[in-house]
Design a protein around this motif. Sequence first.
Motif, PDB file in Angstrom:
ATOM      1  N   GLU A  27      27.165  31.825  84.983  1.00 24.43           N
ATOM      2  CA  GLU A  27      26.360  30.758  84.401  1.00 24.43           C
ATOM      3  C   GLU A  27      25.070  31.333  83.813  1.00 24.43           C
ATOM      4  OE1 GLU A  27      25.148  27.054  83.166  1.00 24.43           O
ATOM      5  OE2 GLU A  27      27.099  27.679  83.946  1.00 24.43           O
ATOM      6  N   ARG A  28      24.507  32.344  84.497  1.00 28.71           N
ATOM      7  CA  ARG A  28      23.241  32.908  84.053  1.00 28.71           C
ATOM      8  C   ARG A  28      23.382  33.621  82.716  1.00 28.71           C
ATOM      9  NH1 ARG A  28      20.524  37.679  84.498  1.00 28.71           N
ATOM     10  NH2 ARG A  28      22.234  38.701  85.564  1.00 28.71           N
ATOM     11  N   VAL A  29      24.511  34.291  82.483  1.00 26.96           N
ATOM     12  CA  VAL A  29      24.645  35.069  81.257  1.00 26.96           C
ATOM     13  C   VAL A  29      25.345  34.297  80.149  1.00 26.96           C
ATOM     14  CG1 VAL A  29      24.685  37.224  82.537  1.00 26.96           C
ATOM     15  CG2 VAL A  29      26.860  36.124  81.965  1.00 26.96           C
ATOM     16  N   THR A  30      25.819  33.080  80.444  1.00 26.22           N
ATOM     17  CA  THR A  30      26.444  32.286  79.399  1.00 26.22           C
ATOM     18  C   THR A  30      25.388  31.887  78.379  1.00 26.22           C
ATOM     19  OG1 THR A  30      28.132  31.426  80.881  1.00 26.22           O
ATOM     20  CG2 THR A  30      27.701  30.168  78.888  1.00 26.22           C
ATOM     21  N   ALA A  31      25.652  32.170  77.113  1.00 23.47           N
ATOM     22  CA  ALA A  31      24.657  31.864  76.089  1.00 23.47           C
ATOM     23  C   ALA A  31      25.309  31.139  74.927  1.00 23.47           C
ATOM     24  CB  ALA A  31      24.010  33.149  75.599  1.00 23.47           C
ATOM     25  N   GLN A  32      24.447  30.617  74.052  1.00 29.74           N
ATOM     26  CA  GLN A  32      24.904  30.026  72.815  1.00 29.74           C
ATOM     27  C   GLN A  32      25.864  28.854  73.037  1.00 29.74           C
ATOM     28  OE1 GLN A  32      25.894  33.280  69.938  1.00 29.74           O
ATOM     29  NE2 GLN A  32      25.377  34.539  71.702  1.00 29.74           N
ATOM     30  N   CYS A  79      19.633  37.785  66.525  1.00 30.97           N
ATOM     31  CA  CYS A  79      18.697  36.660  66.662  1.00 30.97           C
ATOM     32  C   CYS A  79      18.009  36.730  68.017  1.00 30.97           C
ATOM     33  CB  CYS A  79      19.450  35.347  66.508  1.00 30.97           C
ATOM     34  SG  CYS A  79      20.459  35.236  65.014  1.00 30.97           S
ATOM     35  N   ASP A  80      16.952  37.542  68.111  1.00 36.33           N
ATOM     36  CA  ASP A  80      16.315  37.787  69.400  1.00 36.33           C
ATOM     37  C   ASP A  80      14.796  37.632  69.356  1.00 36.33           C
ATOM     38  OD1 ASP A  80      15.615  39.970  67.908  1.00 36.33           O
ATOM     39  OD2 ASP A  80      16.204  41.467  69.398  1.00 36.33           O
ATOM     40  N   ALA A  81      14.275  37.005  68.295  1.00 35.09           N
ATOM     41  CA  ALA A  81      12.833  36.777  68.149  1.00 35.09           C
ATOM     42  C   ALA A  81      12.034  38.068  68.086  1.00 35.09           C
ATOM     43  CB  ALA A  81      12.305  35.873  69.264  1.00 35.09           C
ATOM     44  N   SER A  82      12.676  39.183  67.757  1.00 35.73           N
ATOM     45  CA  SER A  82      11.947  40.451  67.630  1.00 35.73           C
ATOM     46  C   SER A  82      10.969  40.400  66.455  1.00 35.73           C
ATOM     47  CB  SER A  82      12.910  41.628  67.472  1.00 35.73           C
ATOM     48  OG  SER A  82      13.811  41.419  66.396  1.00 35.73           O
ATOM     49  N   ILE A  83      11.213  39.515  65.498  1.00 33.29           N
ATOM     50  CA  ILE A  83      10.319  39.358  64.352  1.00 33.29           C
ATOM     51  C   ILE A  83       8.947  38.827  64.781  1.00 33.29           C
ATOM     52  CG2 ILE A  83      11.080  36.991  63.873  1.00 33.29           C
ATOM     53  CD1 ILE A  83      10.050  39.682  61.305  1.00 33.29           C
ATOM     54  N   LYS A 291      29.327  23.001  54.704  1.00 32.43           N
ATOM     55  CA  LYS A 291      29.496  24.440  54.896  1.00 32.43           C
ATOM     56  C   LYS A 291      28.192  25.097  55.317  1.00 32.43           C
ATOM     57  CE  LYS A 291      31.170  25.851  50.997  1.00 32.43           C
ATOM     58  NZ  LYS A 291      31.653  26.917  50.099  1.00 32.43           N
ATOM     59  N   PHE A 292      27.061  24.611  54.790  1.00 28.97           N
ATOM     60  CA  PHE A 292      25.776  25.212  55.125  1.00 28.97           C
ATOM     61  C   PHE A 292      25.485  25.039  56.618  1.00 28.97           C
ATOM     62  CE2 PHE A 292      21.209  25.444  55.659  1.00 28.97           C
ATOM     63  CZ  PHE A 292      20.884  26.561  54.899  1.00 28.97           C
ATOM     64  N   ALA A 293      25.710  23.851  57.138  1.00 24.41           N
ATOM     65  CA  ALA A 293      25.465  23.601  58.556  1.00 24.41           C
ATOM     66  C   ALA A 293      26.312  24.527  59.431  1.00 24.41           C
ATOM     67  CB  ALA A 293      25.751  22.134  58.894  1.00 24.41           C
ATOM     68  N   ALA A 294      27.581  24.672  59.067  1.00 23.94           N
ATOM     69  CA  ALA A 294      28.473  25.545  59.836  1.00 23.94           C
ATOM     70  C   ALA A 294      28.040  27.005  59.739  1.00 23.94           C
ATOM     71  CB  ALA A 294      29.910  25.382  59.349  1.00 23.94           C
ATOM     72  N   ALA A 295      27.641  27.418  58.550  1.00 21.84           N
ATOM     73  CA  ALA A 295      27.218  28.806  58.351  1.00 21.84           C
ATOM     74  C   ALA A 295      25.923  29.106  59.096  1.00 21.84           C
ATOM     75  CB  ALA A 295      27.054  29.099  56.860  1.00 21.84           C
ATOM     76  N   MET A 296      25.037  28.112  59.210  1.00 23.54           N
ATOM     77  CA  MET A 296      23.789  28.312  59.940  1.00 23.54           C
ATOM     78  C   MET A 296      24.048  28.504  61.432  1.00 23.54           C
ATOM     79  SD  MET A 296      21.050  28.585  58.142  1.00 23.54           S
ATOM     80  CE  MET A 296      19.755  28.220  59.334  1.00 23.54           C
ATOM     81  N   VAL A 297      25.049  27.816  61.961  1.00 23.16           N
ATOM     82  CA  VAL A 297      25.417  28.035  63.364  1.00 23.16           C
ATOM     83  C   VAL A 297      25.870  29.469  63.543  1.00 23.16           C
ATOM     84  CG1 VAL A 297      27.042  27.414  65.191  1.00 23.16           C
ATOM     85  CG2 VAL A 297      25.998  25.621  63.794  1.00 23.16           C
ATOM     86  N   ARG A 298      26.680  29.949  62.615  1.00 23.50           N
ATOM     87  CA  ARG A 298      27.167  31.330  62.683  1.00 23.50           C
ATOM     88  C   ARG A 298      26.019  32.326  62.556  1.00 23.50           C
ATOM     89  NH1 ARG A 298      31.525  34.158  63.144  1.00 23.50           N
ATOM     90  NH2 ARG A 298      31.787  34.811  60.973  1.00 23.50           N
ATOM     91  N   LEU A 299      25.149  32.098  61.589  1.00 25.77           N
ATOM     92  CA  LEU A 299      24.020  33.007  61.387  1.00 25.77           C
ATOM     93  C   LEU A 299      23.144  33.078  62.633  1.00 25.77           C
ATOM     94  CD1 LEU A 299      21.988  34.683  59.625  1.00 25.77           C
ATOM     95  CD2 LEU A 299      20.929  32.487  59.044  1.00 25.77           C
ATOM     96  N   SER A 300      22.854  31.918  63.228  1.00 24.24           N
ATOM     97  CA  SER A 300      21.893  31.870  64.332  1.00 24.24           C
ATOM     98  C   SER A 300      22.426  32.441  65.632  1.00 24.24           C
ATOM     99  CB  SER A 300      21.442  30.416  64.563  1.00 24.24           C
ATOM    100  OG  SER A 300      22.509  29.636  65.068  1.00 24.24           O
ATOM    101  N   THR A 301      23.700  32.855  65.643  1.00 21.20           N
ATOM    102  CA  THR A 301      24.255  33.474  66.844  1.00 21.20           C
ATOM    103  C   THR A 301      24.599  34.948  66.630  1.00 21.20           C
ATOM    104  OG1 THR A 301      26.486  32.686  66.262  1.00 21.20           O
ATOM    105  CG2 THR A 301      25.184  31.297  67.713  1.00 21.20           C
TER     106      THR A 301
END
Length: 320
Positions: A27-32, A79-83, A291-301
């Motif tokens: 449970e602790r390592v489950t992400a996204q 996507c790790d907020a390193s920016i 398609k944009f909404a779906a692609a944003m989910v992919r990008l953000s993971t």
Amino acid sequence: MEQTCRKMWSPLLMALCLILVAEVEMERVTAQVVGYYDLTCPNAEKIVTEVVTDAFQRNPTIAPALLRLLFHDCFVQGCDASILLDNPGGEKTAPPNQSLRGFEVIDDAKQALEAACPGIVSCADIVALAARDAVVLTGGPTWEVPTGRMDGRFSDALSAIVNIPSPTMPTPVLTQMFLANGLSPDEMITLSGAHTIGGAHCSSFSNRLSMNDPTLDEAYAEELLAACPTPNSDNVVPLDPTTPLTFDNNFFTNLAAGRGLLTSDQDLYNNLGSEFLSIMDSNNEDLWRFKFAAAMVRLSTVNAKIGDDGEVRKNCRAVN
């Protein structure tokens, strides 16, 4: 905790304890997953939305800035907020990132979340949620953001220089960069529609003006020359000259008319491998929004960190 289990006298109780430990670790390592914070910080998304909305109402141009933050973050080490890190020689110092904005909005959201549920919501998740809210506030589609990313502990300018696409990049090279991040050519073209909001400094497209780019509409070229009296002017020109603050598919319509601002954008339409998809996105806005909404989910993971690969920062600008 595992050592505690092994100290238990009963082998049966020890086995049950170890099973419980495994379930907790899983449970602790489950992400996204959508609803990751439902139990630990149920108002997390609401808090982020309120902060982003307040910032948008004060300055609508913050929306494309927040969307751009996600792109520039995810293309470098995932996507790790390193920016967001302020360390010397970090991603913020790289030339592609020196014009980024919106950091203070992420800071405000983090401060509000720390007050509500300390040490629970990662900065990486805030960046992803803020990007979604920015799209919605400008009239774009919404989507459920999978959450549970951990924050990275490392930020390097060279990685940003190497991995962030440039505005002069031709489509075949751009395609390979997206493929390297697990994103298809169609997703690349779909996501390029994010340029329907926001702007670019003159230096980002001055090459097209100096070389009298034949793919550039003549009347549009004159407008750009008037807006950019010198190639390195600090002036900012809208990426979408038609509806610069509205999230719509006019970006693709502009490409068909030779009114794409950046070389990389216009080449999407002129390249035989992507022309058809660009035309399809131009002709069917509902399809593109879906398609944009779906692609944003992919990008953000993309390459998101989980478990011990990262942490939940107390301050988004510094590691714990």
